[in-house]
Motif scaffolding. Structure first.
Motif, PDB file in Angstrom:
ATOM      1  N   ARG A 259      62.550  48.069  22.624  1.00  0.00           N
ATOM      2  CA  ARG A 259      62.872  48.939  23.758  1.00  0.00           C
ATOM      3  C   ARG A 259      62.690  48.257  25.111  1.00  0.00           C
ATOM      4  N   THR A 260      62.375  46.968  25.088  1.00  0.00           N
ATOM      5  CA  THR A 260      62.166  46.272  26.354  1.00  0.00           C
ATOM      6  C   THR A 260      63.447  45.680  26.919  1.00  0.00           C
ATOM      7  N   THR A 261      64.422  45.373  26.049  1.00  0.00           N
ATOM      8  CA  THR A 261      65.655  44.747  26.503  1.00  0.00           C
ATOM      9  C   THR A 261      66.740  44.976  25.463  1.00  0.00           C
ATOM     10  N   ASN A 262      67.985  44.664  25.817  1.00  0.00           N
ATOM     11  CA  ASN A 262      69.112  44.865  24.901  1.00  0.00           C
ATOM     12  C   ASN A 262      69.520  43.603  24.161  1.00  0.00           C
ATOM     13  N   HIS A 263      69.019  42.449  24.568  1.00  0.00           N
ATOM     14  CA  HIS A 263      69.340  41.198  23.875  1.00  0.00           C
ATOM     15  C   HIS A 263      68.311  40.137  24.243  1.00  0.00           C
ATOM     16  N   GLY A 264      68.320  39.058  23.476  1.00  0.00           N
ATOM     17  CA  GLY A 264      67.375  37.973  23.723  1.00  0.00           C
ATOM     18  C   GLY A 264      65.938  38.368  23.433  1.00  0.00           C
ATOM     19  N   HIS A 265      65.710  39.047  22.314  1.00  0.00           N
ATOM     20  CA  HIS A 265      64.368  39.560  22.033  1.00  0.00           C
ATOM     21  C   HIS A 265      63.374  38.458  21.656  1.00  0.00           C
ATOM     22  N   TRP A 266      63.863  37.282  21.327  1.00  0.00           N
ATOM     23  CA  TRP A 266      62.938  36.187  21.034  1.00  0.00           C
ATOM     24  C   TRP A 266      62.165  35.769  22.288  1.00  0.00           C
ATOM     25  N   GLU A 267      62.720  36.033  23.457  1.00  0.00           N
ATOM     26  CA  GLU A 267      62.055  35.629  24.702  1.00  0.00           C
ATOM     27  C   GLU A 267      60.755  36.409  24.946  1.00  0.00           C
TER      28      GLU A 267
END
Length: 372
Positions: free
Chosen positions: A45-53
């Motif tokens: 729920r923190t972002t829509n893409h690039g969750h590895w960051e």
């Protein structure tokens, strides 16, 4: 002359085995007890893409705090939190140790209450919450009674037994139901997750590093094996976040309360002895949650005993276990559980920052004093 040498050699061998194998497996297992239930939901729920960051940033933050803590412990010698901080005086030591003890208890409360919720989903849908909590708290109390060495030996056994089952569940989910197009876009150049309050909630996942501060009187904690353990942990953090994305897509996965458990439950492998592969996941998670809860109950009881020596530890542990049960039972549902995880952010950050700094400076002071 030979017997003392043999005894010393055996002691050194046990210490080396603990440092290289037992402590890293304990460190890995305590992370498994924390991250699998709540971490994917918080990070999705923190972002829509690039969750590895954000997952990688979590590990970098933990690495920094971990190094700070271990350097302080190595300078101080065979001292735990209480032995390190009690000489600072009543007020300063209470300011540091009472919040730390409460936070250790909170780790146990959230772990037991969260797993009770998972048990109702996977195993026993109609069982009342109080019966599950009683069972989990009794196991926790018995586990804490065996002491730190027994808990560490159990962590090695449970890790060797259940980590393959856990990896099997994750691998089965990744291979069978993944849609690899869902992983794109991979890179998030905006770093918008840093502006999202849910990212701070996800930092609960790094709390196991605090448990290492209770181990020096029991066994030596070496930095290199722990740092090497951070490599597979970082990979695991990323895998458990991306599995729901690969199965459902980010839009659907971010709306789920249990994205990882739901993703694993979609797998049907007919040749296993269980109809649902989520049984492997839940059984492994139970072992690691009980391991962590037992250790935090023992640790918090020891801290209370050292702060108030006239109290008997045999009375402290059952009282604290009852406290864990009552607070866990008072959390009525999953929304309330998530609300607690969101509201204790600043308390958690206070512990994360203050305790490693206090240990580092206190350890440096003890080292300089010994040199003089």
């Amino acid at each position: 002359m030979a017997k003392p040498r043999i005894k010393k050699g055996v002691t050194l061998l046990i210490s080396r085995v603990n440092s290289i194998i037992t402590i890293p497996l304990f460190f890995f297992g305590t992370h498994c007890s924390i991250i699998f239930l709540l971490f994917p939901r918080a990070l999705l729920r923190t972002t829509n893409h690039g969750h590895w960051e954000p997952a990688l940033l979590n590990m970098i933050i933990e690495l920094f705090l971990l190094v700070l803590l271990l350097k302080g412990l190595s300078k101080a010698g065979n001292l735990d939190y209480a032995d390190l901080l009690l000489p600072l005086g009543r007020w300063m030591s209470s300011f540091l140790l009472i919040p730390l003890t409460l936070y250790l208890l909170l780790i146990g409360i959230m772990g037991i209450r969260g797993f009770a919720e998972l048990m109702q989903i996977v195993f026993v849908l109609r069982s009342p919450l109080y019966s599950l909590l009683i069972l989990l708290c009794l196991i926790t109390y018995v586990g804490s009674s065996v002491g730190p060495r027994g808990i560490l030996r159990a962590s090695t056994f449970l890790s060797l037994l259940y980590l393959p089952a856990l990896l099997f569940a994750l691998l089965g989910c990744s291979i069978n139901n993944s849609k690899w197009d869902n992983i794109f876009p991979i890179i998030n150049t905006s770093f918008d997750f840093m502006h999202h309050g849910m990212y701070l909630v996800s930092l609960f996942s790094i709390c196991p590093f605090l448990l290492l501060g209770m181990l020096p009187p029991v066994t030596k904690v070496r930095m290199k094996p722990i740092l090497l353990t951070m490599v597979p942990l970082t990979i695991l953090y990323m895998v458990i976040v991306y599995i729901p994305i690969l199965v459902y897509g980010i839009n659907a996965a971010s709306l789920m309360n249990y994205p990882l458990a739901t993703s694993i439950d979609t797998v049907n492998i007919t040749w296993t002895i269980f109809d649902r592969i989520s049984i492997f996941y839940a059984a492994a998670l139970l072992a690691f949650v009980m391991l962590t809860a037992s250790f935090v109950l023992w640790s918090s009881a020891l801290l209370v005993k050292k702060m108030v020596p006239i109290w008997k530890e045999s009375y402290i542990r059952p009282i604290l276990c009852l406290f864990i049960f009552i607070i866990a039972f008072l959390i009525p549902n999953w929304n309330s559980y998530m609300s607690i995880a969101s509201k204790d952010v600043w308390f958690r950050l206070f512990i994360y920052i203050l305790i490693p700094l206090a240990v580092y400076f206190r350890g440096g002071f003890i080292q300089r004093k010994e040199r003089k």
